[in-house]
Design an enzyme around this catalytic site. Structure first.
Site, PDB file in Angstrom:
ATOM      1  CE  LYS A  94      -3.486  -0.408   2.832  1.00  0.00           C
ATOM      2  NZ  LYS A  94      -4.297  -0.352   4.067  1.00  0.00           N
ATOM      3  CE  LYS A 106      -2.638  -2.873  10.402  1.00  0.00           C
ATOM      4  NZ  LYS A 106      -3.132  -1.843   9.488  1.00  0.00           N
ATOM      5  CB  THR A 191      -9.285   5.566   6.005  1.00  0.00           C
ATOM      6  OG1 THR A 191      -8.059   5.798   6.692  1.00  0.00           O
ATOM      7  CG2 THR A 191      -9.240   4.205   5.347  1.00  0.00           C
TER       8      THR A 191
HETATM    9  P1  NAD Z   1     -13.181   0.743  13.924  1.00  0.00           P
HETATM   10  O1  NAD Z   1     -12.799  -0.063  15.102  1.00  0.00           O
HETATM   11  O2  NAD Z   1     -13.204   2.233  14.027  1.00  0.00           O
HETATM   12  O3  NAD Z   1     -14.634   0.299  13.343  1.00  0.00           O
HETATM   13  C1  NAD Z   1     -14.933  -1.016  12.995  1.00  0.00           C
HETATM   14  C2  NAD Z   1     -16.418  -1.113  12.662  1.00  0.00           C
HETATM   15  O4  NAD Z   1     -16.679  -2.444  12.184  1.00  0.00           O
HETATM   16  C3  NAD Z   1     -17.341  -0.919  13.860  1.00  0.00           C
HETATM   17  O5  NAD Z   1     -18.558  -0.309  13.441  1.00  0.00           O
HETATM   18  C4  NAD Z   1     -17.639  -2.363  14.316  1.00  0.00           C
HETATM   19  O6  NAD Z   1     -18.833  -2.497  15.050  1.00  0.00           O
HETATM   20  C5  NAD Z   1     -17.724  -3.031  12.959  1.00  0.00           C
HETATM   21  N1  NAD Z   1     -17.531  -4.483  12.988  1.00  0.00           N
HETATM   22  C6  NAD Z   1     -16.588  -5.180  13.655  1.00  0.00           C
HETATM   23  N2  NAD Z   1     -16.756  -6.503  13.429  1.00  0.00           N
HETATM   24  C7  NAD Z   1     -17.820  -6.618  12.584  1.00  0.00           C
HETATM   25  C8  NAD Z   1     -18.485  -7.709  12.001  1.00  0.00           C
HETATM   26  N3  NAD Z   1     -18.089  -8.965  12.228  1.00  0.00           N
HETATM   27  N4  NAD Z   1     -19.555  -7.466  11.181  1.00  0.00           N
HETATM   28  C9  NAD Z   1     -19.976  -6.205  10.953  1.00  0.00           C
HETATM   29  N5  NAD Z   1     -19.358  -5.118  11.487  1.00  0.00           N
HETATM   30  C10 NAD Z   1     -18.314  -5.328  12.306  1.00  0.00           C
HETATM   31  O7  NAD Z   1     -12.161   0.276  12.768  1.00  0.00           O
HETATM   32  P2  NAD Z   1     -11.714   1.073  11.471  1.00  0.00           P
HETATM   33  O8  NAD Z   1     -10.498   1.838  11.784  1.00  0.00           O
HETATM   34  O9  NAD Z   1     -12.907   1.726  10.872  1.00  0.00           O
HETATM   35  O10 NAD Z   1     -11.225  -0.131  10.556  1.00  0.00           O
HETATM   36  C11 NAD Z   1     -12.131  -0.898   9.772  1.00  0.00           C
HETATM   37  C12 NAD Z   1     -11.350  -1.639   8.707  1.00  0.00           C
HETATM   38  O11 NAD Z   1     -10.643  -0.695   7.893  1.00  0.00           O
HETATM   39  C13 NAD Z   1     -10.290  -2.616   9.209  1.00  0.00           C
HETATM   40  O12 NAD Z   1     -10.192  -3.692   8.312  1.00  0.00           O
HETATM   41  C14 NAD Z   1      -9.015  -1.799   9.147  1.00  0.00           C
HETATM   42  O13 NAD Z   1      -7.836  -2.603   9.036  1.00  0.00           O
HETATM   43  C15 NAD Z   1      -9.249  -1.017   7.874  1.00  0.00           C
HETATM   44  N6  NAD Z   1      -8.461   0.197   7.749  1.00  0.00           N
HETATM   45  C16 NAD Z   1      -8.559   1.180   8.680  1.00  0.00           C
HETATM   46  C17 NAD Z   1      -7.825   2.351   8.494  1.00  0.00           C
HETATM   47  C18 NAD Z   1      -7.959   3.519   9.429  1.00  0.00           C
HETATM   48  O14 NAD Z   1      -7.431   4.595   9.110  1.00  0.00           O
HETATM   49  N7  NAD Z   1      -8.651   3.396  10.540  1.00  0.00           N
HETATM   50  C19 NAD Z   1      -6.965   2.486   7.394  1.00  0.00           C
HETATM   51  C20 NAD Z   1      -6.903   1.446   6.465  1.00  0.00           C
HETATM   52  C21 NAD Z   1      -7.663   0.318   6.656  1.00  0.00           C
END
Ligand code: NAD
Length: 416
Positions: A94, A106, A191
């Site tokens: 990425k 990570k 993001t």
């Molecule tokens: P977060 O903890 O802020 O939010 C996660 C959300 O997913 C919550 O609403 C939670 O209730 C929901 N969730 C968890 N398990 C679930 C399930 N089994 N079914 C349905 N919903 C579910 O996390 P985030 O930072 O938003 O990250 C989400 C994804 O994005 C992850 O895969 C993370 O690796 C990826 N990501 C995040 C970032 C970032 O900047 N935060 C950057 C790149 C990728």
């Protein structure tokens, strides 16, 4: 490969496939098949009731050929070393894809942060960063936020590192910290912003209007919540959302600002007025034009992929689509914007955050987002060109572009 294959095995399989298309030097591929360094730590944390609990944490430096390691820290009850390795390799790709002078890595702690009090969470953050401190720093590894971590956890990480180092301030050691400690304007939305750009650019290619587009989003956290807000502002209709507890659906569109206020208050989407409750597993197959998985990995397997009604999948989450699931999506003509492109906003703005910390010169949210938009659109167009020229998927084209850049750095360093 079976749908139960581990995240690491799946990521390696994609790497091998892309390496062949890119005609990568096999010695470079061999190097990328292994993380360069892996730290496994266990550390005690005092609980509020006076007992001590032992936690396990990881930090993986997958590859630093292009520069210091950059990658988030995940707090999740089912975190495994295998997942952290897979996410580390994805970060190497990425960061390269997005044109950053950064390697990939990570971190993770096996913990459900919601099960801790705020004071316990603070002690856990401080203990984890102390345990991996020798491996963290501006020119070594710049940890960011991910699932389960946020600007508060990042601020505790930074404070602990500075306290350990005789109160020497070093904001360029941790990304995603609060703005008052040197965090970047516009990082919180970054993001989700990239996910919005992904949907917008995919629509241009497919010749469909963003206004009125029906979108379903899995996860309303940092990524899904912002993607929902930004797409709603652009006139798209968010017809369904879900979280770890359940989901809601409204074919006429959900009022997203009201929904997000509701989630902030209650902690869940369930019970939101004006929307029908659905099982969280139904979210990905509801009737809509675009699906945004923005929660966890491996949710789009062959079964789900064969039932998806959308024309576009924009991967906000890391690794939401299995290998077989993707084959089904592609065979059905569904346009997939892969994770390393769609969710690259977080890492790109973290990189801009570090640049601001080092210059001690801070930009407005508008400036930060404009810089990222320019980088995103250029990257998206280059990938689409490779995709058309080589007749490969957007994911494979992204991998090819990322791998060629890493190969150059590895070769000029003389590693192979
Ligand atoms: P977060 O903890 O802020 O939010 C996660 C959300 O997913 C919550 O609403 C939670 O209730 C929901 N969730 C968890 N398990 C679930 C399930 N089994 N079914 C349905 N919903 C579910 O996390 P985030 O930072 O938003 O990250 C989400 C994804 O994005 C992850 O895969 C993370 O690796 C990826 N990501 C995040 C970032 C970032 O900047 N935060 C950057 C790149 C990728």
């Amino acid at each position: 490969m079976s749908q139960n294959a581990s995240a690491w095995a799946m990521t390696l399989e994609r790497l091998e496939k892309a390496a062949k298309i890119a005609e990568l030097d096999p010695e470079v591929t061999a190097l990328l098949r292994e993380p360069q360094r892996i730290f496994v730590v266990s550390f005690p944390v005092r609980m509020d009731d006076g007992t001590t609990r032992l936690f396990k944490g990881y930090r993986v430096h997958h590859n630093h050929a292009l520069g210091p390691i950059m990658g988030g820290t995940r707090f999740h009850g089912e975190e495994t070393l295998d997942d952290v390795k897979a996410l580390g390799l994805l970060m190497t790709l990425k960061n390269s894809l997005n044109g950053l002078s950064a390697g990939g890595g990570k971190g993770g702690v096996v913990v459900d942060p919601d099960s801790l009090s705020k004071a316990e969470l603070e002690r856990l953050c401080r203990a984890y960063i102390r345990a991996i401190a020798p491996m963290v720093g501006t020119w070594l590894d710049f940890p960011g936020a991910d699932l389960g971590t946020d600007s508060q956890t990042q601020s505790w990480f930074l404070d602990e590192l500075e306290q350990m180092n005789a109160m020497t301030h070093n904001p360029a050691a941790i990304s995603g910290k609060d703005i008052i400690l040197g965090g970047s304007q516009g990082r919180a939305a970054a993001t989700g912003l990239g996910v919005m750009f992904s949907v917008r650019e995919a629509c241009k290619i497919l010749g469909i209007q963003l206004k009125g587009l029906r979108i379903a989003i899995q996860g309303v956290g940092k990524v899904g919540g912002w993607a929902a807000s930004l797409l709603y502002e652009k006139g798209a209709k968010i017809v369904a959302v879900s979280d770890v507890f359940g989901g809601v659906c409204a074919p006429g569109g959900i009022n997203i600002p009201e929904l997000l206020k509701f989630v902030e208050k209650t902690g869940k989407v369930e019970g939101f007025f004006g929307a029908k409750a659905i099982n969280k597993n139904e979210l990905l197959t509801v009737d809509c034009d675009v699906i945004i998985p923005a929660a966890v990995q491996n949710v789009i397997n062959t079964e789900v992929a064969s039932k998806i009604k959308a024309k576009v999948v924009a991967e906000g989450a890391n690794g939401p689509t299995t290998l077989d699931g993707e084959e089904v999506l592609l065979s059905r003509g569904i346009f997939v914007v892969p994770d390393i492109l769609a969710n690259g906003g977080g890492t790109t703005v973290a990189y801009l955050e570090k640049a601001q910390n080092l210059y001690e010169c801070y930009w407005s949210e508008k400036e930060v987002h404009a810089k990222y938009e320019e980088m995103f659109v250029q990257c998206f167009n280059e990938i689409y060109k490779i995709c058309k020229e080589k007749g490969i998927s957007m994911r494979m084209a992204s991998y090819v572009k990322a791998l060629k850049r890493i190969e150059l750095a590895i070769k000029i360093r003389g590693w192979v």
